[in-house]
Design a protein around this motif. Sequence first.
Motif, PDB file in Angstrom:
ATOM      1  N   LYS A   2     -13.023   1.739  -0.249  1.00 46.95           N
ATOM      2  CA  LYS A   2     -12.300   1.892   0.542  1.00 46.95           C
ATOM      3  C   LYS A   2     -12.022   0.683   2.011  1.00 46.95           C
ATOM      4  O   LYS A   2     -10.605   1.161   2.334  1.00 46.95           O
ATOM      5  CB  LYS A   2     -13.169   2.939   1.736  1.00 46.95           C
ATOM      6  N   VAL A   3     -12.538   0.301   1.685  1.00 43.65           N
ATOM      7  CA  VAL A   3     -11.917  -1.237   2.906  1.00 43.65           C
ATOM      8  C   VAL A   3     -10.893  -1.978   1.994  1.00 43.65           C
ATOM      9  O   VAL A   3      -9.762  -2.087   2.899  1.00 43.65           O
ATOM     10  CB  VAL A   3     -12.897  -2.731   2.757  1.00 43.65           C
ATOM     11  N   GLN A   4     -10.648  -2.440   0.649  1.00 44.30           N
ATOM     12  CA  GLN A   4      -9.282  -2.259   0.214  1.00 44.30           C
ATOM     13  C   GLN A   4      -7.948  -1.497   0.174  1.00 44.30           C
ATOM     14  O   GLN A   4      -7.057  -2.062   0.725  1.00 44.30           O
ATOM     15  CB  GLN A   4      -9.394  -2.531  -1.131  1.00 44.30           C
ATOM     16  N   ILE A   5      -8.664   0.001   0.938  1.00 49.20           N
ATOM     17  CA  ILE A   5      -7.569   0.758   1.073  1.00 49.20           C
ATOM     18  C   ILE A   5      -6.720   0.839   2.152  1.00 49.20           C
ATOM     19  O   ILE A   5      -5.800   0.149   2.755  1.00 49.20           O
ATOM     20  CB  ILE A   5      -8.169   1.906   0.146  1.00 49.20           C
ATOM     21  N   GLN A   6      -7.611   0.022   3.425  1.00 51.23           N
ATOM     22  CA  GLN A   6      -8.538   0.187   4.232  1.00 51.23           C
ATOM     23  C   GLN A   6      -7.074  -0.697   5.032  1.00 51.23           C
ATOM     24  O   GLN A   6      -6.174  -0.376   6.072  1.00 51.23           O
ATOM     25  CB  GLN A   6      -8.803   0.344   5.244  1.00 51.23           C
ATOM     26  N   LYS A   7      -7.121  -1.757   4.646  1.00 54.12           N
ATOM     27  CA  LYS A   7      -6.417  -3.226   4.453  1.00 54.12           C
ATOM     28  C   LYS A   7      -5.009  -3.246   3.611  1.00 54.12           C
ATOM     29  O   LYS A   7      -4.193  -3.667   5.060  1.00 54.12           O
ATOM     30  CB  LYS A   7      -7.103  -4.289   3.461  1.00 54.12           C
ATOM     31  N   ALA A   8      -5.206  -3.148   3.024  1.00 56.99           N
ATOM     32  CA  ALA A   8      -3.765  -2.804   1.974  1.00 56.99           C
ATOM     33  C   ALA A   8      -2.585  -1.351   3.231  1.00 56.99           C
ATOM     34  O   ALA A   8      -1.411  -1.948   3.348  1.00 56.99           O
ATOM     35  CB  ALA A   8      -3.468  -1.952   1.031  1.00 56.99           C
ATOM     36  N   SER A  10      -3.726  -1.029   6.415  1.00 59.91           N
ATOM     37  CA  SER A  10      -2.861  -2.195   7.288  1.00 59.91           C
ATOM     38  C   SER A  10      -1.804  -3.280   7.700  1.00 59.91           C
ATOM     39  O   SER A  10      -1.328  -3.597   8.458  1.00 59.91           O
ATOM     40  CB  SER A  10      -4.623  -2.515   8.682  1.00 59.91           C
ATOM     41  N   TYR A  11      -1.782  -4.004   6.645  1.00 55.90           N
ATOM     42  CA  TYR A  11      -0.940  -4.574   6.494  1.00 55.90           C
ATOM     43  C   TYR A  11       0.201  -3.406   5.790  1.00 55.90           C
ATOM     44  O   TYR A  11       1.041  -4.668   5.179  1.00 55.90           O
ATOM     45  CB  TYR A  11      -1.261  -6.033   5.276  1.00 55.90           C
ATOM     46  N   LYS A  32       2.586   2.962  -1.608  1.00 55.82           N
ATOM     47  CA  LYS A  32       2.441   2.347  -0.716  1.00 55.82           C
ATOM     48  C   LYS A  32       1.445   3.477  -0.400  1.00 55.82           C
ATOM     49  O   LYS A  32       2.105   4.417   0.420  1.00 55.82           O
ATOM     50  CB  LYS A  32       3.292   2.068  -0.690  1.00 55.82           C
ATOM     51  N   ILE A  33       0.599   2.614   0.332  1.00 56.39           N
ATOM     52  CA  ILE A  33       0.045   4.031   1.196  1.00 56.39           C
ATOM     53  C   ILE A  33       0.365   4.044   2.883  1.00 56.39           C
ATOM     54  O   ILE A  33       1.070   3.424   3.894  1.00 56.39           O
ATOM     55  CB  ILE A  33      -1.749   3.207   1.613  1.00 56.39           C
ATOM     56  N   LEU A  34       0.946   5.539   3.039  1.00 53.66           N
ATOM     57  CA  LEU A  34       0.870   6.192   3.998  1.00 53.66           C
ATOM     58  C   LEU A  34       0.175   7.072   4.857  1.00 53.66           C
ATOM     59  O   LEU A  34       0.795   6.460   6.711  1.00 53.66           O
ATOM     60  CB  LEU A  34       2.154   7.261   3.730  1.00 53.66           C
ATOM     61  N   SER A  35      -0.914   7.136   5.082  1.00 45.48           N
ATOM     62  CA  SER A  35      -1.833   7.867   5.728  1.00 45.48           C
ATOM     63  C   SER A  35      -3.764   7.622   5.466  1.00 45.48           C
ATOM     64  O   SER A  35      -3.096   8.163   4.097  1.00 45.48           O
ATOM     65  CB  SER A  35      -1.248   8.739   6.759  1.00 45.48           C
TER      66      SER A  35
END
Length: 73
Positions: A2-8, A10-11, A32-35
């Motif tokens: 979860k932390v790596q996904i949130q970091k990706a 945010s950047y 590419k994470i959208l939300s």
Amino acid sequence: MKVQIQKAFSYQQLIDMMYIAKDGSISKRRVKILSITGDSFQAYCFLRHKKRTFKMDNVLSVMPVIHRERHII
């Protein structure tokens, strides 16, 4: 994960991830994470060329995509 996904997110960084589907099949996806909402996230999947929803619990590994420019000398 979860932390790596949130970091990706945010950047705004592309990630390669190993993902296990409902049927048990494992696939490698570049997304590419959208939300992010709760225990899932929406991302553009370059394998399927569509926006998809993924469960964070089904992500097996995450690796950021690093683009390096090559110079011809």
